[in-house]
Design a protein around this motif. Structure first.
Motif, PDB file in Angstrom:
ATOM      1  N   ALA A  43       0.942  -1.555  -0.104  1.00 24.40           N
ATOM      2  CA  ALA A  43       0.161  -0.403  -0.003  1.00 24.40           C
ATOM      3  C   ALA A  43       1.039   0.938   0.383  1.00 24.40           C
ATOM      4  CB  ALA A  43      -1.209   0.225   1.364  1.00 24.40           C
ATOM      5  N   ARG A  44       1.884   1.144  -0.242  1.00 30.74           N
ATOM      6  CA  ARG A  44       3.556   2.080   0.415  1.00 30.74           C
ATOM      7  C   ARG A  44       3.390   3.403   1.059  1.00 30.74           C
ATOM      8  NH1 ARG A  44       1.400   2.597  -4.667  1.00 30.74           N
ATOM      9  NH2 ARG A  44       1.447   5.155  -5.166  1.00 30.74           N
ATOM     10  N   THR A  45       2.915   2.320   2.268  1.00 30.32           N
ATOM     11  CA  THR A  45       3.007   3.366   3.440  1.00 30.32           C
ATOM     12  C   THR A  45       3.258   2.142   4.644  1.00 30.32           C
ATOM     13  OG1 THR A  45       0.935   4.865   4.918  1.00 30.32           O
ATOM     14  CG2 THR A  45       0.414   1.837   4.511  1.00 30.32           C
ATOM     15  N   GLY A  46       3.379   3.456   6.307  1.00 33.01           N
ATOM     16  CA  GLY A  46       4.406   2.599   7.023  1.00 33.01           C
ATOM     17  C   GLY A  46       3.474   1.581   7.921  1.00 33.01           C
ATOM     18  N   LYS A  47       3.927   0.224   8.033  1.00 31.96           N
ATOM     19  CA  LYS A  47       3.313  -0.746   9.080  1.00 31.96           C
ATOM     20  C   LYS A  47       2.622  -0.002  10.298  1.00 31.96           C
ATOM     21  CE  LYS A  47       7.296  -2.003  11.536  1.00 31.96           C
ATOM     22  NZ  LYS A  47       8.173  -2.881  12.235  1.00 31.96           N
ATOM     23  N   ALA A  48       2.885   1.349  11.178  1.00 30.47           N
ATOM     24  CA  ALA A  48       2.383   1.632  11.561  1.00 30.47           C
ATOM     25  C   ALA A  48       1.130   2.263  11.887  1.00 30.47           C
ATOM     26  CB  ALA A  48       3.418   2.877  12.246  1.00 30.47           C
ATOM     27  N   ALA A  49       0.669   2.227  10.153  1.00 29.81           N
ATOM     28  CA  ALA A  49      -0.549   2.702  10.030  1.00 29.81           C
ATOM     29  C   ALA A  49      -1.100   1.556   9.525  1.00 29.81           C
ATOM     30  CB  ALA A  49      -0.294   3.215   7.957  1.00 29.81           C
ATOM     31  N   VAL A  50      -0.983   0.393   9.709  1.00 35.57           N
ATOM     32  CA  VAL A  50      -2.082  -0.237   9.764  1.00 35.57           C
ATOM     33  C   VAL A  50      -1.603  -0.938  11.422  1.00 35.57           C
ATOM     34  CG1 VAL A  50      -1.655  -3.294   8.827  1.00 35.57           C
ATOM     35  CG2 VAL A  50      -1.064  -1.040   7.227  1.00 35.57           C
ATOM     36  N   TYR A  51      -0.802  -1.051  11.695  1.00 32.82           N
ATOM     37  CA  TYR A  51      -1.518  -1.450  13.432  1.00 32.82           C
ATOM     38  C   TYR A  51      -2.441  -0.645  13.502  1.00 32.82           C
ATOM     39  CZ  TYR A  51       1.968  -5.868  13.184  1.00 32.82           C
ATOM     40  OH  TYR A  51       2.921  -6.285  12.142  1.00 32.82           O
ATOM     41  N   ARG A  52      -2.182   0.454  13.501  1.00 32.81           N
ATOM     42  CA  ARG A  52      -3.013   1.923  14.301  1.00 32.81           C
ATOM     43  C   ARG A  52      -4.402   1.403  14.084  1.00 32.81           C
ATOM     44  NH1 ARG A  52       0.326   6.039  12.813  1.00 32.81           N
ATOM     45  NH2 ARG A  52      -0.822   6.114  10.708  1.00 32.81           N
ATOM     46  N   ARG A  53      -4.972   0.773  12.605  1.00 34.09           N
ATOM     47  CA  ARG A  53      -6.066   0.145  12.919  1.00 34.09           C
ATOM     48  C   ARG A  53      -6.792  -0.329  12.513  1.00 34.09           C
ATOM     49  NH1 ARG A  53      -4.087   4.555   9.644  1.00 34.09           N
ATOM     50  NH2 ARG A  53      -5.605   6.055   8.535  1.00 34.09           N
ATOM     51  N   TRP A  54      -5.435  -2.319  12.674  1.00 35.34           N
ATOM     52  CA  TRP A  54      -6.147  -2.844  13.001  1.00 35.34           C
ATOM     53  C   TRP A  54      -4.651  -4.062  14.161  1.00 35.34           C
ATOM     54  CZ3 TRP A  54      -5.998  -1.063   8.243  1.00 35.34           C
ATOM     55  CH2 TRP A  54      -7.228  -1.335   7.469  1.00 35.34           C
ATOM     56  N   SER A  55      -5.557  -5.014  14.905  1.00 31.64           N
ATOM     57  CA  SER A  55      -4.327  -4.896  15.513  1.00 31.64           C
ATOM     58  C   SER A  55      -3.748  -6.454  15.666  1.00 31.64           C
ATOM     59  CB  SER A  55      -4.615  -5.229  17.242  1.00 31.64           C
ATOM     60  OG  SER A  55      -5.348  -6.321  17.417  1.00 31.64           O
ATOM     61  N   THR A  56      -4.737  -7.357  14.989  1.00 32.52           N
ATOM     62  CA  THR A  56      -4.303  -8.255  14.478  1.00 32.52           C
ATOM     63  C   THR A  56      -4.447  -8.484  12.838  1.00 32.52           C
ATOM     64  OG1 THR A  56      -6.117  -9.027  14.506  1.00 32.52           O
ATOM     65  CG2 THR A  56      -4.731  -9.056  16.680  1.00 32.52           C
ATOM     66  N   LYS A  57      -4.037  -9.278  11.709  1.00 31.91           N
ATOM     67  CA  LYS A  57      -3.834  -9.690  11.309  1.00 31.91           C
ATOM     68  C   LYS A  57      -5.283 -10.008  10.136  1.00 31.91           C
ATOM     69  CE  LYS A  57      -2.257 -14.034   9.132  1.00 31.91           C
ATOM     70  NZ  LYS A  57      -0.676 -14.622   8.970  1.00 31.91           N
ATOM     71  N   GLN A  58      -5.713 -11.309  11.193  1.00 36.47           N
ATOM     72  CA  GLN A  58      -7.579 -12.012  10.872  1.00 36.47           C
ATOM     73  C   GLN A  58      -7.780 -10.243  10.854  1.00 36.47           C
ATOM     74  OE1 GLN A  58      -7.028 -13.363  15.181  1.00 36.47           O
ATOM     75  NE2 GLN A  58      -7.150 -16.015  14.035  1.00 36.47           N
ATOM     76  N   ALA A  59      -7.815  -9.279  12.583  1.00 35.47           N
ATOM     77  CA  ALA A  59      -9.285  -7.989  12.162  1.00 35.47           C
ATOM     78  C   ALA A  59      -8.943  -7.091  10.919  1.00 35.47           C
ATOM     79  CB  ALA A  59      -8.619  -7.400  12.889  1.00 35.47           C
ATOM     80  N   LEU A  60      -6.946  -7.430  10.110  1.00 35.87           N
ATOM     81  CA  LEU A  60      -7.875  -6.943   8.614  1.00 35.87           C
ATOM     82  C   LEU A  60      -8.116  -7.203   8.136  1.00 35.87           C
ATOM     83  CD1 LEU A  60      -5.928  -4.475   6.522  1.00 35.87           C
ATOM     84  CD2 LEU A  60      -4.036  -6.111   6.978  1.00 35.87           C
ATOM     85  N   VAL A  61      -7.743  -8.872   7.929  1.00 36.79           N
ATOM     86  CA  VAL A  61      -8.661  -9.814   6.366  1.00 36.79           C
ATOM     87  C   VAL A  61      -9.962  -9.324   6.448  1.00 36.79           C
ATOM     88  CG1 VAL A  61      -8.450 -11.871   5.669  1.00 36.79           C
ATOM     89  CG2 VAL A  61      -6.420 -11.029   6.621  1.00 36.79           C
ATOM     90  N   LEU A  62     -10.711 -10.265   7.346  1.00 37.68           N
ATOM     91  CA  LEU A  62     -11.603  -9.594   7.832  1.00 37.68           C
ATOM     92  C   LEU A  62     -12.419  -8.449   7.210  1.00 37.68           C
ATOM     93  CD1 LEU A  62     -14.711 -11.182   8.289  1.00 37.68           C
ATOM     94  CD2 LEU A  62     -14.226 -10.121  11.063  1.00 37.68           C
ATOM     95  N   ASP A  63     -11.587  -6.963   7.770  1.00 45.14           N
ATOM     96  CA  ASP A  63     -12.385  -5.795   6.954  1.00 45.14           C
ATOM     97  C   ASP A  63     -11.654  -5.772   5.425  1.00 45.14           C
ATOM     98  OD1 ASP A  63     -13.131  -5.416   9.768  1.00 45.14           O
ATOM     99  OD2 ASP A  63     -11.912  -3.614   9.638  1.00 45.14           O
ATOM    100  N   ALA A  64     -10.872  -6.538   4.853  1.00 45.94           N
ATOM    101  CA  ALA A  64     -10.449  -6.420   3.885  1.00 45.94           C
ATOM    102  C   ALA A  64     -11.713  -7.472   2.895  1.00 45.94           C
ATOM    103  CB  ALA A  64      -9.106  -6.394   3.395  1.00 45.94           C
ATOM    104  N   LEU A  65     -12.269  -8.226   3.504  1.00 45.23           N
ATOM    105  CA  LEU A  65     -12.490  -8.850   2.429  1.00 45.23           C
ATOM    106  C   LEU A  65     -13.818  -8.169   2.838  1.00 45.23           C
ATOM    107  CD1 LEU A  65     -11.940 -13.155   4.274  1.00 45.23           C
ATOM    108  CD2 LEU A  65     -11.342 -11.622   1.461  1.00 45.23           C
ATOM    109  N   ARG A  66     -14.713  -8.065   3.930  1.00 42.73           N
ATOM    110  CA  ARG A  66     -16.311  -7.623   3.915  1.00 42.73           C
ATOM    111  C   ARG A  66     -16.081  -5.876   2.785  1.00 42.73           C
ATOM    112  NH1 ARG A  66     -16.701  -7.917  10.073  1.00 42.73           N
ATOM    113  NH2 ARG A  66     -15.512  -6.679  10.421  1.00 42.73           N
ATOM    114  N   HIS A  67     -15.047  -5.578   2.933  1.00 39.24           N
ATOM    115  CA  HIS A  67     -14.672  -3.691   2.096  1.00 39.24           C
ATOM    116  C   HIS A  67     -14.728  -4.684   0.489  1.00 39.24           C
ATOM    117  CE1 HIS A  67     -14.159   0.134   0.824  1.00 39.24           C
ATOM    118  NE2 HIS A  67     -12.942  -0.509  -0.316  1.00 39.24           N
TER     119      HIS A  67
END
Length: 187
Positions: A43-67
């Motif tokens: 996504a060409r951003t820092g990993k802190a931008a990801v961790y601020r929004r999602w604490s786990t990859k499970q949460a990230l993946v689920l939100d991405a799938l719903r989106h």
């Protein structure tokens, strides 16, 4: 203000880029090799931008799938149940076939080994679609278009769509979707 600051993505724009990066990482690497750092890099951003929004990859993946899911076909009471079911199963074919931004059945099968993701996929992705099918069938009984909803009727259509993908690697064609609808309606 530097050039990098003026082009920095924020809010919804950044989240959208992270969702897209997550889905692409899933499709290319699979869930087991997906990392928050890899998503951030894509996504060409820092990993802190990801961790601020999602604490786990499970949460990230689920939100991405719903989106990435297309809108859920709604139940239209004025439409015949056959047309309503055809619309639901057609979108399901598009989703499983990777013809939407959703990554497709091949990616989903890699996610269900994780119990947390499997339960979340059922709750947020599968169950809402089954409720639409159930509403269509219940309305068909109320209007007298079918006599009764047979046991497992709600599950039959999605199961047959998935079965076609598993056996052939392709979605059912329009004639096969019509046969699936007939099977669900007990015709």
């Amino acid at each position: 203000m530097s050039a990098s600051t003026s082009t920095r993505r924020r809010g919804a724009e950044l989240e959208h880029a992270l969702y897209e990066a997550t889905v692409r990482e899933l499709a290319e690497s699979g869930y087991g090799r997906l990392t928050m750092e890899g998503v951030a890099a894509r996504a060409r951003t820092g990993k802190a931008a990801v961790y601020r929004r999602w604490s786990t990859k499970q949460a990230l993946v689920l939100d991405a799938l719903r989106h990435s899911l297309p809108p859920l076909p709604g139940f239209e009471p004025e439409m015949p149940p056959r047309d309503n079911l055809r619309a639901v199963f057609t979108v399901l074919c598009q989703i499983f076939g990777g013809r939407t931004s959703f990554p497709g059945l091949a990616v989903i099968t890699g996610l269900v080994a994780d119990p947390v993701l499997r339960n979340a996929i059922v709750e947020h992705i599968v169950s809402p679609r089954l409720r639409v099918i159930e509403s269509i069938l219940d309305n068909a009984v109320r209007t007298g278009e079918i006599d009764a909803v047979r046991p497992m009727a709600v599950h039959i259509g999605p199961a047959l769509v998935m079965h076609s993908f598993l056996l052939t690697g392709n979605p059912p064609d329009e004639a096969e979707i019509d046969q699936i609808v007939d099977t669900v309606l007990g015709a």
